[in-house]
Design a protein around this motif. Structure first.
Motif, PDB file in Angstrom:
ATOM      1  N   LEU A 164       0.767  -1.075   0.059  1.00  0.00           N
ATOM      2  CA  LEU A 164       0.053   0.022  -0.142  1.00  0.00           C
ATOM      3  C   LEU A 164       0.951   1.135  -0.092  1.00  0.00           C
ATOM      4  CD1 LEU A 164      -2.029  -2.279   0.809  1.00  0.00           C
ATOM      5  CD2 LEU A 164      -2.856  -0.807   2.482  1.00  0.00           C
ATOM      6  N   LEU A 165       0.446   2.080  -1.009  1.00  0.00           N
ATOM      7  CA  LEU A 165       1.385   3.450  -0.743  1.00  0.00           C
ATOM      8  C   LEU A 165       0.503   4.562  -0.424  1.00  0.00           C
ATOM      9  CD1 LEU A 165       3.823   4.939  -2.257  1.00  0.00           C
ATOM     10  CD2 LEU A 165       2.470   5.667  -4.102  1.00  0.00           C
ATOM     11  N   SER A 166       0.639   4.527   0.835  1.00  0.00           N
ATOM     12  CA  SER A 166      -0.303   5.608   1.771  1.00  0.00           C
ATOM     13  C   SER A 166       0.005   6.997   1.131  1.00  0.00           C
ATOM     14  CB  SER A 166      -0.090   5.653   3.350  1.00  0.00           C
ATOM     15  OG  SER A 166      -0.818   6.457   4.091  1.00  0.00           O
ATOM     16  N   ILE A 167       1.297   7.342   0.886  1.00  0.00           N
ATOM     17  CA  ILE A 167       1.896   8.567   0.466  1.00  0.00           C
ATOM     18  C   ILE A 167       1.551   8.710  -1.234  1.00  0.00           C
ATOM     19  CG2 ILE A 167       3.232   9.630   2.104  1.00  0.00           C
ATOM     20  CD1 ILE A 167       5.464   7.544   1.351  1.00  0.00           C
ATOM     21  N   GLY A 168       0.338   8.939  -1.653  1.00  0.00           N
ATOM     22  CA  GLY A 168       0.094   9.212  -2.986  1.00  0.00           C
ATOM     23  C   GLY A 168       0.955   9.719  -3.889  1.00  0.00           C
ATOM     24  N   HIS A 169       1.479  10.952  -3.304  1.00  0.00           N
ATOM     25  CA  HIS A 169       2.545  11.966  -4.337  1.00  0.00           C
ATOM     26  C   HIS A 169       3.698  11.063  -4.666  1.00  0.00           C
ATOM     27  CE1 HIS A 169       3.345  13.114   0.208  1.00  0.00           C
ATOM     28  NE2 HIS A 169       4.589  13.300  -0.283  1.00  0.00           N
ATOM     29  N   TYR A 170       4.194   9.955  -3.730  1.00  0.00           N
ATOM     30  CA  TYR A 170       5.453   9.034  -4.106  1.00  0.00           C
ATOM     31  C   TYR A 170       5.012   8.174  -5.249  1.00  0.00           C
ATOM     32  CZ  TYR A 170       7.856   9.864   0.278  1.00  0.00           C
ATOM     33  OH  TYR A 170       8.579  10.438   1.331  1.00  0.00           O
ATOM     34  N   ALA A 171       3.842   8.362  -6.071  1.00  0.00           N
ATOM     35  CA  ALA A 171       3.331   7.539  -7.124  1.00  0.00           C
ATOM     36  C   ALA A 171       4.587   7.252  -8.079  1.00  0.00           C
ATOM     37  CB  ALA A 171       2.414   7.949  -7.860  1.00  0.00           C
ATOM     38  N   ILE A 172       5.461   8.247  -8.616  1.00  0.00           N
ATOM     39  CA  ILE A 172       6.318   8.256  -9.442  1.00  0.00           C
ATOM     40  C   ILE A 172       7.504   7.326  -9.233  1.00  0.00           C
ATOM     41  CG2 ILE A 172       7.776   9.983  -8.485  1.00  0.00           C
ATOM     42  CD1 ILE A 172       8.512  10.862 -11.481  1.00  0.00           C
ATOM     43  N   ALA A 173       7.596   7.045  -7.747  1.00  0.00           N
ATOM     44  CA  ALA A 173       8.566   5.975  -7.481  1.00  0.00           C
ATOM     45  C   ALA A 173       8.098   4.780  -7.532  1.00  0.00           C
ATOM     46  CB  ALA A 173       8.889   6.309  -5.837  1.00  0.00           C
ATOM     47  N   LEU A 174       6.804   4.363  -6.976  1.00  0.00           N
ATOM     48  CA  LEU A 174       6.258   3.308  -7.025  1.00  0.00           C
ATOM     49  C   LEU A 174       6.082   2.642  -8.401  1.00  0.00           C
ATOM     50  CD1 LEU A 174       5.031   0.889  -5.669  1.00  0.00           C
ATOM     51  CD2 LEU A 174       2.715   1.756  -5.639  1.00  0.00           C
TER      52      LEU A 174
END
Length: 281
Positions: free
Chosen positions: A69-79
């Motif tokens: 789960l990516l709680s930090i949605g603004h890290y999307a580029i990393a995921l």
């Protein structure tokens, strides 16, 4: 899983480098993005996807998978970079980052992207969702783990600690929380906005098995992930990962403001060149 030219799987160090490289290439498409976080969390993502997680790249909704789960949605580029590296997403989609009709929007959305388990743009909710998922898997007698990647800024949200208390109460030994502690948020250093220290003591007081490591040290991360997965006690586990924003690109690391680091149009190419000079074998 991707392999090297000689058929040998790349090292975790090389996986992390690839994730950084893909993140920078995506940032260059739009000339913007939360690239500081992507560069900083790349080692954690490499160990997650290429050491710890149980998943099938060609079947992102496989019932037996571990959920990330990516709680930090603004890290999307990393995921996205990790999902591209893991071949959950095809390589050509990298060039579509942030464009109309892309499956890679600038903030992560579960309905758009295979492998994106939740829409995590509203900070402080990821751990609560993770608790619900972990309870659900328990009731299904599943062996899968739930991982929740969250930021240090989310430690200032009451909902995070409500979820932490619930996880301990329900003895969720299938839940592993990963805290990216880069000490940066929109308004300044996280420890100056609302200090969460002593952080290990707080998680332990809430009943969690707690580890704190250098989040840019692959060997330390591997050991921490192994301990978290192999622990026999009936309690949730947290790994606090101290990371360096913009890791791997020194001229960006040196910037005073790195939460949404300013990268000039001509600096994307320079950043890729600098990273190329540090490419591991």
């Amino acid at each position: 899983m991707t392999t090297g030219m000689n058929g040998v799987k790349p090292s975790l160090e090389r996986r992390a480098w690839n994730i950084r490289h893909k993140s920078l290439r995506m940032g260059a498409v739009q000339k913007q993005g939360y690239i500081g976080q992507a560069l900083g969390i790349a080692d954690v993502l490499a160990v997650s996807y290429f050491h710890a997680l149980n998943y099938r790249p060609d079947d992102p909704e496989w019932e037996g998978r571990d959920r990330y789960l990516l709680s930090i949605g603004h890290y999307a580029i990393a995921l996205y970079a990790a999902l591209l590296e893991a071949e959950v997403l095809p390589e050509f989609e990298l060039e579509t980052y942030g464009t109309d009709d892309s499956r890679l929007p600038m903030s992560g959305m579960a309905s758009y992207t295979p492998g994106m388990e939740i829409t995590g743009g509203s900070l402080g909710h990821g751990l609560g969702i993770a608790v619900g998922m972990a309870l659900g898997l328990k009731r299904k007698s599943s062996d899968a783990f739930i991982y929740n990647l969250m930021s240090d800024g989310e430690l200032g949200e009451g909902s995070t600690w409500e979820a932490a208390m619930s996880a301990s109460h329900h003895q969720l030994d299938n839940l592993i929380c990963l805290v990216d502690f880069n000490n940066q948020q929109a308004d300044g250093p996280s420890t100056e906005m609302l200090c969460s220290e002593p952080l290990e003591d707080k998680w332990q007081a809430f009943g969690w098995y707690t580890q704190r490591v250098d989040g840019n040290d692959i060997e330390a991360l591997v050991a921490a992930f192994d301990k978290a997965r192999q622990l026999k006690s009936a309690q949730p586990r947290v790994i606090i990962c101290n990371t360096q924003m913009c890791k791997g690109v020194p001229f960006l690391e040196a910037r005073e403001i790195t939460h949404f680091v300013r990268v000039e149009s001509d600096e994307w190419t320079k950043a890729l060149q600098v990273l190329e000079e540090r490419k591991p074998a």
